[in-house]
Design an enzyme around this catalytic site. Structure first.
Site, PDB file in Angstrom:
ATOM      1  CB  SER A 318       0.031 -39.269  47.349  1.00 56.09           C
ATOM      2  OG  SER A 318       0.680 -38.995  48.562  1.00 56.09           O
ATOM      3  CE  LYS A 343       4.660 -40.592  47.017  1.00 55.91           C
ATOM      4  NZ  LYS A 343       4.268 -40.231  48.382  1.00 55.91           N
TER       5      LYS A 343
END
Length: 422
Positions: A318, A343
């Site tokens: 992320s 992600k």
């Protein structure tokens, strides 16, 4: 006798009227409650309707989905929660989810810098829907128990995790400080030759999330600022700025930024930290449901331009990937280690009227060269795998093979395996 009958008749009539009155009150309250539950579900539907990243809503008519769920019979608020969970499940997006009040509060506390539990960041590994460890939090009970990135959690207190949502798994792992939870783990064997299965009992505790652990290492004729960033929480950007400025004042002339095991966190924190290292250029693009791109640029406010290497692994996810991708593709740093998690979605949190929260995927991000890394990850410039696990104390030392490789890259003595960008 006739008078007595009249009295009884009036009593019966009065009792019937009273019954009807109270029944009406009850029915009215029930209708009101039902309408409130309908309104609550509709509010959730509307938030998703106006902000969800996929304008096709997973190839379905989102208005028909609303009709399917809003006309249910809601006997309690829990029934409404369940209907919302089922409605969101039709999107097939584990990151868009309802957070009940205690879970929402726990998430807010976590991003602020503290939480209670075992200290695991978890995700669903598609397409098999295994619950896996992204990374244990530094210094947490799970970290002390030796759990690792990519471990599968197949059971919690003898309850299989198959079929449980991430929030249900997280709830089962939370509990009072000092209480214990048993996790059944499947750990990948070397060369992907199966799994080792074992149980581990972990005592829950309060976990203070320290975003940065840093030290200034003397390596030959160079002062190397080693900075391990554990999470992009509310303190991360401030702590990073202080650390870099401190090291600059102490004569650091090169840096190793360690993002291994960093599961991400706040988008804004990742953006701010990237700007501390990148003098100019695009940091990241975000793409919304309409395909509209927004770019986030460096502002010419880099604290240092000293040589930099970034360490990554499968637990870097992320916001870590936003930062790593920006540093790699602006040629500000080389990446050393193994491929990141992959992600590339951004969620926004919405607080609902009952104190619950709604996490909604609102955009995807792309690296400065417009790479979508979701489910793909970022490949480092120099791939160096750890053949044996190392302890936290060994990180950033000569007993850390990836750190040693980073030093060689900084010196220009490592035979580079530069990955072509495609």
């Amino acid at each position: 006798m006739i008078k007595q009958r009249r009295i009884w008749s009036w009593l019966v009539i009065g009792f019937a009227i009273a019954l009807q009155f109270f029944w009406s009150l009850g029915a009215s309250a029930a209708v009101t409650d039902y309408l409130q539950e309908q309104k609550f579900l509709t509010n959730v539907w509307q938030i998703v309707n106006r902000s969800y990243v996929d304008a096709d809503f997973n190839h379905q008519n989102w208005y028909k989905v609303r009709r399917q769920f809003v006309n249910r019979k809601f006997n309690s608020h829990d029934d409404t929660y369940q209907a919302i969970r089922e409605m969101l499940a039709t999107l097939d997006d584990p990151f868009t989810r309802l957070l009940e009040p205690d879970k929402f509060k726990s998430m807010q506390t976590s991003t602020a810098g503290a939480l209670t539990g075992v200290g695991l960041q978890i995700a669903v590994d598609e397409p098999k829907n295994n619950v896996i460890v992204i990374a244990p939090i530094e210094g947490s009970p799970a970290d002390a128990a030796g759990l690792r990135s990519r471990d599968r959690i197949v059971g919690i207190d003898n309850i299989p995790t198959k079929g449980l949502s991430l929030d249900e798994c997280a709830t089962r792992m939370r509990g009072e400080i000092g209480s214990e939870v048993k996790l059944t783990i499947e750990r990948p064997l070397a060369d992907d030759k199966g799994f080792e299965k074992f149980d581990v009992v972990i005592k829950r505790d309060r976990i203070a999330v320290t975003p940065i652990i840093a030290k200034l290492n003397q390596e030959d004729n160079h002062k190397v600022g080693y900075i391990r960033l554990n999470q992009f929480n509310g303190n991360a950007a401030t702590d990073m700025e202080k650390t870099i400025k401190k090291f600059e004042a102490e004569g650091a002339d090169r840096y190793v930024l360690d993002l291994r095991g960093n599961p991400g966190g706040l988008f804004d924190a990742g953006l701010e930290i990237a700007r501390m290292w990148i003098p100019e250029g695009t940091v990241v693009y975000t793409v919304d449901r309409h395909g509209v791109q927004e770019s986030f640029e460096a502002k010419g406010s880099a604290i240092t331009t000293d040589p930099l290497v970034v360490l990554t692994d499968g637990g870097s996810a992320s916001a870590s990937e936003i930062l790593a991708g920006a540093l790699q593709e602006t040629n500000r740093a080389q990446l050393v280690g193994t491929k990141t998690y992959g992600k590339g979605l951004i969620q926004s949190l919405y607080e609902l009227e009952d104190g619950a929260g709604l996490a909604v995927t609102i955009a995807k991000y792309e690296t400065p060269l417009h790479h979508n890394i979701h489910k793909r990850g970022i490949i480092p410039n120099v791939e160096v795998a750890l053949t044996e696990p190392i302890t936290r104390k060994q990180l950033g030392t000569k007993e850390d093979p990836q750190y040693v490789a980073a030093l060689s890259v900084l010196d220009g003595t490592y035979k580079k395996n530069v990955i072509a960008k495609s």
